[in-house]
Scaffold this motif. Structure first.
Motif, PDB file in Angstrom:
ATOM      1  N   ASP A  73      67.052  83.222 -63.005  1.00 14.59           N
ATOM      2  CA  ASP A  73      66.250  82.965 -64.479  1.00 14.59           C
ATOM      3  C   ASP A  73      65.103  82.010 -63.898  1.00 14.59           C
ATOM      4  OD1 ASP A  73      67.672  85.148 -65.595  1.00 14.59           O
ATOM      5  OD2 ASP A  73      68.972  83.723 -66.710  1.00 14.59           O
ATOM      6  N   THR A  74      65.768  80.754 -63.395  1.00 18.82           N
ATOM      7  CA  THR A  74      64.633  79.665 -63.212  1.00 18.82           C
ATOM      8  C   THR A  74      63.389  80.097 -62.630  1.00 18.82           C
ATOM      9  OG1 THR A  74      66.531  78.142 -63.437  1.00 18.82           O
ATOM     10  CG2 THR A  74      64.423  77.376 -62.420  1.00 18.82           C
ATOM     11  N   TRP A  75      63.607  80.842 -61.456  1.00 15.90           N
ATOM     12  CA  TRP A  75      62.561  81.371 -60.684  1.00 15.90           C
ATOM     13  C   TRP A  75      61.610  82.229 -61.316  1.00 15.90           C
ATOM     14  CZ3 TRP A  75      59.423  80.136 -57.239  1.00 15.90           C
ATOM     15  CH2 TRP A  75      58.495  81.390 -56.651  1.00 15.90           C
ATOM     16  N   VAL A  76      62.246  82.991 -62.339  1.00 13.23           N
ATOM     17  CA  VAL A  76      61.362  84.012 -62.820  1.00 13.23           C
ATOM     18  C   VAL A  76      60.643  83.261 -64.167  1.00 13.23           C
ATOM     19  CG1 VAL A  76      61.466  85.891 -64.738  1.00 13.23           C
ATOM     20  CG2 VAL A  76      62.942  86.112 -62.532  1.00 13.23           C
ATOM     21  N   ASN A  77      60.940  82.429 -64.375  1.00 12.42           N
ATOM     22  CA  ASN A  77      60.360  81.581 -65.451  1.00 12.42           C
ATOM     23  C   ASN A  77      59.300  80.760 -64.891  1.00 12.42           C
ATOM     24  OD1 ASN A  77      62.442  82.476 -67.296  1.00 12.42           O
ATOM     25  ND2 ASN A  77      63.630  80.873 -67.749  1.00 12.42           N
ATOM     26  N   LEU A  78      59.700  80.145 -63.919  1.00 16.42           N
ATOM     27  CA  LEU A  78      58.594  79.128 -63.083  1.00 16.42           C
ATOM     28  C   LEU A  78      57.573  80.212 -62.765  1.00 16.42           C
ATOM     29  CD1 LEU A  78      60.686  76.865 -60.696  1.00 16.42           C
ATOM     30  CD2 LEU A  78      59.496  76.406 -63.004  1.00 16.42           C
ATOM     31  N   GLY A  79      57.548  81.322 -62.326  1.00 19.22           N
ATOM     32  CA  GLY A  79      56.681  82.243 -61.869  1.00 19.22           C
ATOM     33  C   GLY A  79      55.767  82.553 -62.999  1.00 19.22           C
ATOM     34  N   ALA A  80      56.402  82.674 -64.393  1.00 19.60           N
ATOM     35  CA  ALA A  80      55.393  83.047 -65.524  1.00 19.60           C
ATOM     36  C   ALA A  80      54.863  81.891 -66.318  1.00 19.60           C
ATOM     37  CB  ALA A  80      56.722  83.760 -66.763  1.00 19.60           C
ATOM     38  N   SER A  81      55.275  80.938 -66.120  1.00 20.83           N
ATOM     39  CA  SER A  81      54.697  79.481 -66.645  1.00 20.83           C
ATOM     40  C   SER A  81      54.199  78.472 -65.787  1.00 20.83           C
ATOM     41  CB  SER A  81      55.643  79.080 -67.967  1.00 20.83           C
ATOM     42  OG  SER A  81      56.710  78.232 -67.327  1.00 20.83           O
ATOM     43  N   GLY A  82      54.907  78.384 -64.754  1.00 16.15           N
ATOM     44  CA  GLY A  82      54.356  77.391 -63.808  1.00 16.15           C
ATOM     45  C   GLY A  82      54.834  75.868 -64.427  1.00 16.15           C
ATOM     46  N   GLU A  83      55.511  75.884 -65.538  1.00 16.69           N
ATOM     47  CA  GLU A  83      56.056  74.728 -66.090  1.00 16.69           C
ATOM     48  C   GLU A  83      57.586  74.438 -66.034  1.00 16.69           C
ATOM     49  OE1 GLU A  83      52.212  73.713 -68.849  1.00 16.69           O
ATOM     50  OE2 GLU A  83      54.081  74.482 -69.849  1.00 16.69           O
ATOM     51  N   PHE A  84      58.064  73.110 -65.901  1.00 16.59           N
ATOM     52  CA  PHE A  84      59.658  73.002 -66.191  1.00 16.59           C
ATOM     53  C   PHE A  84      59.700  71.415 -66.190  1.00 16.59           C
ATOM     54  CE2 PHE A  84      58.604  72.508 -61.577  1.00 16.59           C
ATOM     55  CZ  PHE A  84      59.531  71.529 -61.141  1.00 16.59           C
ATOM     56  N   VAL A  85      60.990  71.049 -66.814  1.00 16.85           N
ATOM     57  CA  VAL A  85      61.198  69.931 -66.964  1.00 16.85           C
ATOM     58  C   VAL A  85      62.623  69.484 -66.116  1.00 16.85           C
ATOM     59  CG1 VAL A  85      61.942  67.868 -68.736  1.00 16.85           C
ATOM     60  CG2 VAL A  85      60.455  69.705 -69.439  1.00 16.85           C
ATOM     61  N   ILE A  86      62.575  68.384 -65.352  1.00 16.69           N
ATOM     62  CA  ILE A  86      63.649  67.897 -64.827  1.00 16.69           C
ATOM     63  C   ILE A  86      64.207  66.817 -65.618  1.00 16.69           C
ATOM     64  CG2 ILE A  86      64.370  66.409 -62.686  1.00 16.69           C
ATOM     65  CD1 ILE A  86      62.352  67.714 -60.832  1.00 16.69           C
ATOM     66  N   ASN A  87      65.339  67.264 -66.112  1.00 15.36           N
ATOM     67  CA  ASN A  87      66.012  66.057 -66.924  1.00 15.36           C
ATOM     68  C   ASN A  87      67.162  65.443 -66.090  1.00 15.36           C
ATOM     69  OD1 ASN A  87      65.558  67.092 -69.939  1.00 15.36           O
ATOM     70  ND2 ASN A  87      65.767  68.891 -68.489  1.00 15.36           N
ATOM     71  N   VAL A  88      67.000  63.906 -65.903  1.00 19.85           N
ATOM     72  CA  VAL A  88      67.962  63.248 -65.206  1.00 19.85           C
ATOM     73  C   VAL A  88      69.400  63.468 -65.483  1.00 19.85           C
ATOM     74  CG1 VAL A  88      68.453  61.040 -64.317  1.00 19.85           C
ATOM     75  CG2 VAL A  88      66.112  61.631 -64.464  1.00 19.85           C
ATOM     76  N   THR A  89      70.316  64.016 -64.564  1.00 17.38           N
ATOM     77  CA  THR A  89      71.516  64.283 -64.845  1.00 17.38           C
ATOM     78  C   THR A  89      72.418  63.001 -64.889  1.00 17.38           C
ATOM     79  OG1 THR A  89      71.142  66.612 -64.089  1.00 17.38           O
ATOM     80  CG2 THR A  89      73.451  65.746 -64.299  1.00 17.38           C
ATOM     81  N   THR A  90      72.991  62.681 -65.926  1.00 21.01           N
ATOM     82  CA  THR A  90      73.922  61.388 -65.978  1.00 21.01           C
ATOM     83  C   THR A  90      75.316  61.690 -66.598  1.00 21.01           C
ATOM     84  OG1 THR A  90      73.284  61.206 -68.377  1.00 21.01           O
ATOM     85  CG2 THR A  90      71.487  60.210 -66.794  1.00 21.01           C
ATOM     86  N   VAL A  91      76.136  60.669 -66.666  1.00 23.72           N
ATOM     87  CA  VAL A  91      77.356  60.883 -67.057  1.00 23.72           C
ATOM     88  C   VAL A  91      77.564  61.654 -68.367  1.00 23.72           C
ATOM     89  CG1 VAL A  91      78.331  59.068 -65.542  1.00 23.72           C
ATOM     90  CG2 VAL A  91      77.905  58.472 -67.924  1.00 23.72           C
ATOM     91  N   GLU A  92      76.446  61.434 -69.201  1.00 27.01           N
ATOM     92  CA  GLU A  92      76.681  62.118 -70.552  1.00 27.01           C
ATOM     93  C   GLU A  92      76.376  63.535 -70.379  1.00 27.01           C
ATOM     94  OE1 GLU A  92      75.578  57.925 -71.049  1.00 27.01           O
ATOM     95  OE2 GLU A  92      74.688  59.597 -69.679  1.00 27.01           O
ATOM     96  N   LEU A  93      75.887  64.083 -69.225  1.00 24.76           N
ATOM     97  CA  LEU A  93      75.810  65.401 -69.049  1.00 24.76           C
ATOM     98  C   LEU A  93      77.006  66.015 -68.224  1.00 24.76           C
ATOM     99  CD1 LEU A  93      72.043  65.819 -68.663  1.00 24.76           C
ATOM    100  CD2 LEU A  93      73.165  66.291 -70.684  1.00 24.76           C
ATOM    101  N   ALA A  94      77.757  65.189 -67.540  1.00 21.23           N
ATOM    102  CA  ALA A  94      78.436  65.495 -66.384  1.00 21.23           C
ATOM    103  C   ALA A  94      79.623  66.505 -66.550  1.00 21.23           C
ATOM    104  CB  ALA A  94      79.121  64.414 -65.650  1.00 21.23           C
ATOM    105  N   GLU A  95      80.088  66.624 -67.909  1.00 24.79           N
ATOM    106  CA  GLU A  95      81.036  67.438 -68.397  1.00 24.79           C
ATOM    107  C   GLU A  95      80.743  68.966 -68.299  1.00 24.79           C
ATOM    108  OE1 GLU A  95      83.708  68.292 -72.171  1.00 24.79           O
ATOM    109  OE2 GLU A  95      82.657  66.507 -72.280  1.00 24.79           O
ATOM    110  N   HIS A  96      79.542  69.086 -68.462  1.00 21.67           N
ATOM    111  CA  HIS A  96      78.987  70.632 -68.564  1.00 21.67           C
ATOM    112  C   HIS A  96      78.217  71.068 -67.394  1.00 21.67           C
ATOM    113  CE1 HIS A  96      81.064  71.072 -72.350  1.00 21.67           C
ATOM    114  NE2 HIS A  96      80.224  70.126 -72.931  1.00 21.67           N
ATOM    115  N   ILE A  97      78.009  70.296 -66.306  1.00 21.68           N
ATOM    116  CA  ILE A  97      77.125  70.735 -65.186  1.00 21.68           C
ATOM    117  C   ILE A  97      77.700  72.129 -64.712  1.00 21.68           C
ATOM    118  CG2 ILE A  97      76.622  70.394 -62.796  1.00 21.68           C
ATOM    119  CD1 ILE A  97      76.870  67.359 -63.467  1.00 21.68           C
TER     120      ILE A  97
END
Length: 193
Positions: A73-97
């Motif tokens: 899905d990420t690849w399809v979406n990048l091809g369609a829009s050419g935009e994305f956000v890198i959200n820095v993955t921290t301990v607050e997000l770690a539980e659901h990686i």
């Protein structure tokens, strides 16, 4: 000393060996939008900074889903829009990686499944994850395809992107325009899978 002839390894073994030696690898929690405006969130541990001027990063996106050979899905979406956000993955997000790393049907919001909140980005259309203390808003500038595009361990798209905006929480700032990396509390991968 063990000698591993890479020509005798499967694509999965090759990826595993490299992934077990290049450690720790930071995780880019990437947000994209599909053509209907649906949110996709996926972790990528094959990413790195490239240059400061222009401010560039590289992200390696697998060519296909492991179970179906359909494009990610990420690849399809990048091809369609050419935009994305890198959200820095921290301990607050770690539980659901691992939760958001699962292959859900297209159109399913991994952020909803994980209970993550989003905020509007400043320049690009995909939103940022509010639960991350820093975001790099990116635009695709070039793509390099490598490997067998029908093999989930061989086919990859190396996405070269320009960082057009960074947002960072006050809690990780050292001074104006300077982030204190010791306050980021980033998490990374130590192996494969």
């Amino acid at each position: 000393m063990n000698v591993i002839d890479m020509s005798q390894c499967t694509p999965a073994q090759k990826q595993g060996l490299i992934s077990q030696l290049v450690v720790p690898r930071p995780i880019a929690m990437i947000t994209t939008l599909d053509s209907a405006g649906g949110l996709n969130v996926a972790p990528f541990s094959y990413y790195m900074p490239i240059s400061g001027e222009p401010p560039m990063v590289a992200v390696t996106v697998g060519a296909c889903r492991e179970a179906t050979d359909a494009p990610k899905d990420t690849w399809v979406n990048l091809g369609a829009s050419g935009e994305f956000v890198i959200n820095v993955t921290t301990v607050e997000l770690a539980e659901h990686i691992e939760t958001v790393a699962m292959e859900y049907p297209s159109g399913v919001s991994e952020a909803d499944i994980a209970g993550w909140r989003t905020v509007e980005s400043h320049i690009v259309k995909p939103p940022s994850l509010e639960d991350s203390p820093a975001h790099m808003e990116c635009r695709v500038r070039d793509v390099i395809d490598r490997g067998d595009q029908h093999s989930c361990y061989s086919g990859v798209h190396i996405v070269l992107a320009e960082v057009v905006c960074i947002t960072a929480d006050d809690s990780i700032m050292a001074e104006p325009n300077r982030i204190d990396p010791t306050k980021v509390r980033a998490v990374g991968r130590m192996g494969f899978p």
